[in-house]
Design a protein around this motif. Structure first.
Motif, PDB file in Angstrom:
ATOM      1  N   VAL A 192       0.731  -0.973  -0.325  1.00  0.00           N
ATOM      2  CA  VAL A 192       0.822  -0.376  -0.023  1.00  0.00           C
ATOM      3  C   VAL A 192       0.991   1.222  -0.231  1.00  0.00           C
ATOM      4  CG1 VAL A 192      -1.391   1.311   0.998  1.00  0.00           C
ATOM      5  CG2 VAL A 192      -1.615  -1.325   1.229  1.00  0.00           C
ATOM      6  N   GLY A 193       1.038   1.596  -0.934  1.00  0.00           N
ATOM      7  CA  GLY A 193       1.253   3.167  -1.200  1.00  0.00           C
ATOM      8  C   GLY A 193       1.022   4.358  -0.542  1.00  0.00           C
ATOM      9  N   ILE A 194       1.477   4.836   0.470  1.00  0.00           N
ATOM     10  CA  ILE A 194       1.180   6.513   0.604  1.00  0.00           C
ATOM     11  C   ILE A 194       1.769   7.633   0.462  1.00  0.00           C
ATOM     12  CG2 ILE A 194       0.332   7.213   3.157  1.00  0.00           C
ATOM     13  CD1 ILE A 194       0.074   4.917   4.655  1.00  0.00           C
ATOM     14  N   LEU A 195       1.947   8.898  -0.467  1.00  0.00           N
ATOM     15  CA  LEU A 195       1.999  10.255  -1.042  1.00  0.00           C
ATOM     16  C   LEU A 195       2.241  10.777   0.068  1.00  0.00           C
ATOM     17  CD1 LEU A 195       2.363   7.531  -3.592  1.00  0.00           C
ATOM     18  CD2 LEU A 195       2.510   9.674  -4.451  1.00  0.00           C
ATOM     19  N   VAL A 196       2.635  10.997   0.529  1.00  0.00           N
ATOM     20  CA  VAL A 196       3.079  12.540   1.540  1.00  0.00           C
ATOM     21  C   VAL A 196       3.665  13.997   0.518  1.00  0.00           C
ATOM     22  CG1 VAL A 196       2.364  11.620   3.484  1.00  0.00           C
ATOM     23  CG2 VAL A 196       4.864  12.221   2.812  1.00  0.00           C
ATOM     24  N   ASN A 197       3.750  15.192   0.923  1.00  0.00           N
ATOM     25  CA  ASN A 197       4.388  16.497   0.612  1.00  0.00           C
ATOM     26  C   ASN A 197       6.092  16.521   1.652  1.00  0.00           C
ATOM     27  OD1 ASN A 197       5.175  18.651  -0.594  1.00  0.00           O
ATOM     28  ND2 ASN A 197       3.777  19.465   0.174  1.00  0.00           N
ATOM     29  N   ASP A 198       5.034  15.910   3.071  1.00  0.00           N
ATOM     30  CA  ASP A 198       6.211  15.547   3.627  1.00  0.00           C
ATOM     31  C   ASP A 198       6.528  15.024   4.603  1.00  0.00           C
ATOM     32  OD1 ASP A 198       9.232  16.859   5.686  1.00  0.00           O
ATOM     33  OD2 ASP A 198       8.461  18.765   5.429  1.00  0.00           O
ATOM     34  N   ILE A 199       6.880  14.217   5.465  1.00  0.00           N
ATOM     35  CA  ILE A 199       6.701  13.563   6.191  1.00  0.00           C
ATOM     36  C   ILE A 199       6.455  14.408   7.794  1.00  0.00           C
ATOM     37  CG2 ILE A 199       8.897  12.621   5.789  1.00  0.00           C
ATOM     38  CD1 ILE A 199       5.162  10.771   6.707  1.00  0.00           C
ATOM     39  N   ALA A 200       8.011  14.901   7.903  1.00  0.00           N
ATOM     40  CA  ALA A 200       8.245  15.721   8.801  1.00  0.00           C
ATOM     41  C   ALA A 200       7.163  16.826   9.106  1.00  0.00           C
ATOM     42  CB  ALA A 200      10.149  16.623   8.680  1.00  0.00           C
ATOM     43  N   ASP A 201       5.964  17.198   8.079  1.00  0.00           N
ATOM     44  CA  ASP A 201       4.805  18.037   8.642  1.00  0.00           C
ATOM     45  C   ASP A 201       4.243  17.276   9.295  1.00  0.00           C
ATOM     46  OD1 ASP A 201       3.163  19.715   8.179  1.00  0.00           O
ATOM     47  OD2 ASP A 201       3.728  20.526   6.539  1.00  0.00           O
ATOM     48  N   PRO A 202       3.613  18.353  10.543  1.00  0.00           N
ATOM     49  CA  PRO A 202       2.734  17.212  11.056  1.00  0.00           C
ATOM     50  C   PRO A 202       1.531  16.836   9.991  1.00  0.00           C
ATOM     51  CG  PRO A 202       3.486  18.957  12.760  1.00  0.00           C
ATOM     52  CD  PRO A 202       4.157  18.910  11.501  1.00  0.00           C
ATOM     53  N   PHE A 203       0.888  17.734   9.390  1.00  0.00           N
ATOM     54  CA  PHE A 203      -0.060  17.508   8.865  1.00  0.00           C
ATOM     55  C   PHE A 203      -0.211  16.504   8.013  1.00  0.00           C
ATOM     56  CE2 PHE A 203      -2.211  18.349   4.166  1.00  0.00           C
ATOM     57  CZ  PHE A 203      -3.416  18.996   4.686  1.00  0.00           C
ATOM     58  N   MET A 235      -1.921  12.349   8.634  1.00  0.00           N
ATOM     59  CA  MET A 235      -2.869  11.213   8.310  1.00  0.00           C
ATOM     60  C   MET A 235      -2.290  10.406   7.208  1.00  0.00           C
ATOM     61  SD  MET A 235      -4.750  14.409   5.389  1.00  0.00           S
ATOM     62  CE  MET A 235      -2.881  14.945   4.848  1.00  0.00           C
ATOM     63  N   ALA A 236      -0.629  10.266   7.552  1.00  0.00           N
ATOM     64  CA  ALA A 236      -0.421   9.320   7.007  1.00  0.00           C
ATOM     65  C   ALA A 236      -0.828   7.943   8.507  1.00  0.00           C
ATOM     66  CB  ALA A 236       1.738   9.116   6.841  1.00  0.00           C
ATOM     67  N   ALA A 237       0.500   8.373   9.315  1.00  0.00           N
ATOM     68  CA  ALA A 237       0.058   7.562  10.672  1.00  0.00           C
ATOM     69  C   ALA A 237      -1.411   6.783  10.935  1.00  0.00           C
ATOM     70  CB  ALA A 237      -0.260   8.449  12.207  1.00  0.00           C
ATOM     71  N   ALA A 238      -2.615   7.565  10.800  1.00  0.00           N
ATOM     72  CA  ALA A 238      -4.333   6.531  10.855  1.00  0.00           C
ATOM     73  C   ALA A 238      -4.371   5.821   9.344  1.00  0.00           C
ATOM     74  CB  ALA A 238      -4.740   8.579  10.409  1.00  0.00           C
ATOM     75  N   ILE A 239      -3.279   6.419   8.047  1.00  0.00           N
ATOM     76  CA  ILE A 239      -3.831   5.709   6.726  1.00  0.00           C
ATOM     77  C   ILE A 239      -3.218   3.983   7.316  1.00  0.00           C
ATOM     78  CG2 ILE A 239      -3.320   5.303   4.155  1.00  0.00           C
ATOM     79  CD1 ILE A 239      -3.089   8.173   4.263  1.00  0.00           C
ATOM     80  N   GLN A 240      -2.256   4.024   7.862  1.00  0.00           N
ATOM     81  CA  GLN A 240      -1.708   2.860   7.972  1.00  0.00           C
ATOM     82  C   GLN A 240      -1.882   2.239   8.636  1.00  0.00           C
ATOM     83  OE1 GLN A 240       2.731   3.743   7.876  1.00  0.00           O
ATOM     84  NE2 GLN A 240       3.704   1.139   7.558  1.00  0.00           N
ATOM     85  N   SER A 241      -2.675   2.651  10.047  1.00  0.00           N
ATOM     86  CA  SER A 241      -3.273   1.907  10.828  1.00  0.00           C
ATOM     87  C   SER A 241      -4.112   1.518  10.703  1.00  0.00           C
ATOM     88  CB  SER A 241      -3.358   2.570  12.377  1.00  0.00           C
ATOM     89  OG  SER A 241      -4.953   3.273  11.957  1.00  0.00           O
ATOM     90  N   GLU A 242      -4.875   1.325   9.449  1.00  0.00           N
ATOM     91  CA  GLU A 242      -6.212   0.729   9.075  1.00  0.00           C
ATOM     92  C   GLU A 242      -5.400  -0.140   7.533  1.00  0.00           C
ATOM     93  OE1 GLU A 242      -9.439   1.563  10.441  1.00  0.00           O
ATOM     94  OE2 GLU A 242      -9.579   2.560  11.823  1.00  0.00           O
ATOM     95  N   ILE A 243      -4.359  -0.465   7.514  1.00  0.00           N
ATOM     96  CA  ILE A 243      -4.513  -1.047   6.318  1.00  0.00           C
ATOM     97  C   ILE A 243      -3.851  -1.950   6.541  1.00  0.00           C
ATOM     98  CG2 ILE A 243      -3.789   1.091   4.979  1.00  0.00           C
ATOM     99  CD1 ILE A 243      -0.887  -0.012   5.590  1.00  0.00           C
ATOM    100  N   GLY A 244      -3.466  -2.937   7.837  1.00  0.00           N
ATOM    101  CA  GLY A 244      -3.485  -4.156   8.536  1.00  0.00           C
ATOM    102  C   GLY A 244      -4.855  -4.988   8.498  1.00  0.00           C
ATOM    103  N   GLY A 245      -4.726  -6.237   8.668  1.00  0.00           N
ATOM    104  CA  GLY A 245      -6.041  -6.956   8.850  1.00  0.00           C
ATOM    105  C   GLY A 245      -6.338  -7.653   7.866  1.00  0.00           C
ATOM    106  N   PRO A 246      -6.919  -8.630   7.538  1.00  0.00           N
ATOM    107  CA  PRO A 246      -7.845  -9.691   6.907  1.00  0.00           C
ATOM    108  C   PRO A 246      -7.442  -9.279   5.763  1.00  0.00           C
ATOM    109  CG  PRO A 246      -9.227 -10.117   8.136  1.00  0.00           C
ATOM    110  CD  PRO A 246      -8.653  -8.803   8.496  1.00  0.00           C
TER     111      PRO A 246
END
Length: 349
Positions: free
Chosen positions: A63-74, A78-89
């Protein structure tokens, strides 16, 4: 018609074995030959089969998550929240998916490169976060990549990004930046401010244009002149906010409020005002946008527009994994909430 490795070899005028070596990176190849092969791959939009474990499947566990700047909290939120949902069956390796954060650094070329790489790896899903670049040629190129991805079975979600009409298979959770920008400026006008400076983001970004349009709509609704001297563009960072505020004060020392493109820029604005011997909000009010975690701890706490970044990211992740139905029509508008705090007050005089 499916493009084959032999087609790439013919276009690059090399053997299929050479193409394989370039793509697999397991054998030295002359740089000129490598460049020719990669150019042919891009021209033909060739999709590599990907890892051996995914050859029998339509998509991989990636699963690819494209961000402009991972050091930017904005983007980080979002990236952390997306990643928290991509596990599971759904995945083959213990039911998990491999989330890969792709940091574009704001580069249009890197954005296209990552989309191409994710296409070649047959990614299960791709989530693009934040505003889009306002360039017709680039927008068309991105839309073409998104169409290719969705046609191959990859779920594509735009999180905090405007819809892509040329890629109807992409689901969009778009932020109401215009509405938030208008609401913020309406609040300052309601306090009595009439001389407002605005620090905008990079001119080529949709987020910049939409927030500025909201600000200008509020000015127009109250009969306040949109003086171009009171708008300065810059990056979405603290230094830009600092430098832009000094420039705004140089242009118009009578300003009573500064509206910043985001909270990070607002922090820079606050520092510039303090260094100029001005009190916040006694002399000049300051407002930000996004309600990033540090906003409430600023001194004084920032008046801002809260965007539900974590909630939007989590929803994008669930949609990307097929665990939540897409919104009707494939588009949903995520609205912000005005957070009134100490950095904005009634102007003196």
């Amino acid at each position: 018609m499916t493009v084959t490795l032999a087609d790439v070899a013919a276009r690059a005028q090399v053997s299929p074995a050479t193409v394989s070596r370039v793509l697999n990176g397991n054998y030295p190849v002359a740089s000129s030959t490598r460049d020719r092969v990669l150019r042919a791959v891009d021209e033909l939009d060739y999709v590599l089969n990907g890892p051996a474990s995914s050859l029998a499947a339509a998509t991989s566990d990636l699963v690819g998550i494209l961000v402009n700047d991972i050091a930017d909290p904005f983007f980080g939120i979002m990236a952390a929240a997306i990643q928290s949902e991509i596990g599971g069956p759904g995945g083959r390796a213990g039911g998990e998916r491999l989330g890969v954060v792709c940091n574009t650094g704001g580069s249009p070329e890197r954005e296209l490169t990552y989309l191409t790489l994710l296409q070649r790896q047959r990614a299960a899903a791709v989530v693009l976060t934040g505003g889009a670049i306002e360039d017709t040629a680039h927008a068309s190129a991105v839309a073409a990549k998104l169409r290719k991805l969705t046609e191959a079975g990859t779920r594509v979600v735009l999180c905090g990004r405007p819809p892509a009409p040329e890629a109807p298979g992409a689901i969009a959770l778009t932020f109401d930046n215009r509405g938030g920008g208008r609401q913020l400026t309406e609040h300052l006008i309601g306090l009595g401010h009439r001389r407002l400076g605005y620090i905008a983001g990079p001119e080529e970004r949709t987020t910049t244009r939409h927030r500025l349009e909201g600000h200008r709509a509020a000015l127009g609704a109250h009969g306040i002149e949109d003086d171009p001297r009171r708008t300065v563009h810059g990056r979405y960072d603290r230094r830009s906010g600092y430098e832009a505020t000094l420039e705004l004060l140089r242009r118009d020392p009578s300003l009573t409020a500064v509206v910043a493109a985001n909270d990070t820029v607002a922090l820079g604005a606050c520092a510039a005002l303090r260094d100029s011997g001005l009190d916040i909000p006694g002399d000049v009010s300051v407002a930000g946008f996004d309600d990033l975690p540090f906003s409430i701890d600023a001194v004084p706490a920032l008046t801002t527009v809260r965007l539900p970044l974590s909630e939007a990211g989590a929803r994008a992740g669930r949609i990307a994994m097929g665990r939540e139905e897409p919104p009707p029509g494939g588009i949903a508008t995520v609205r912000g909430e005005l957070m009134v705090r100490g950095s904005a007050g009634v102007p003196r005089g």
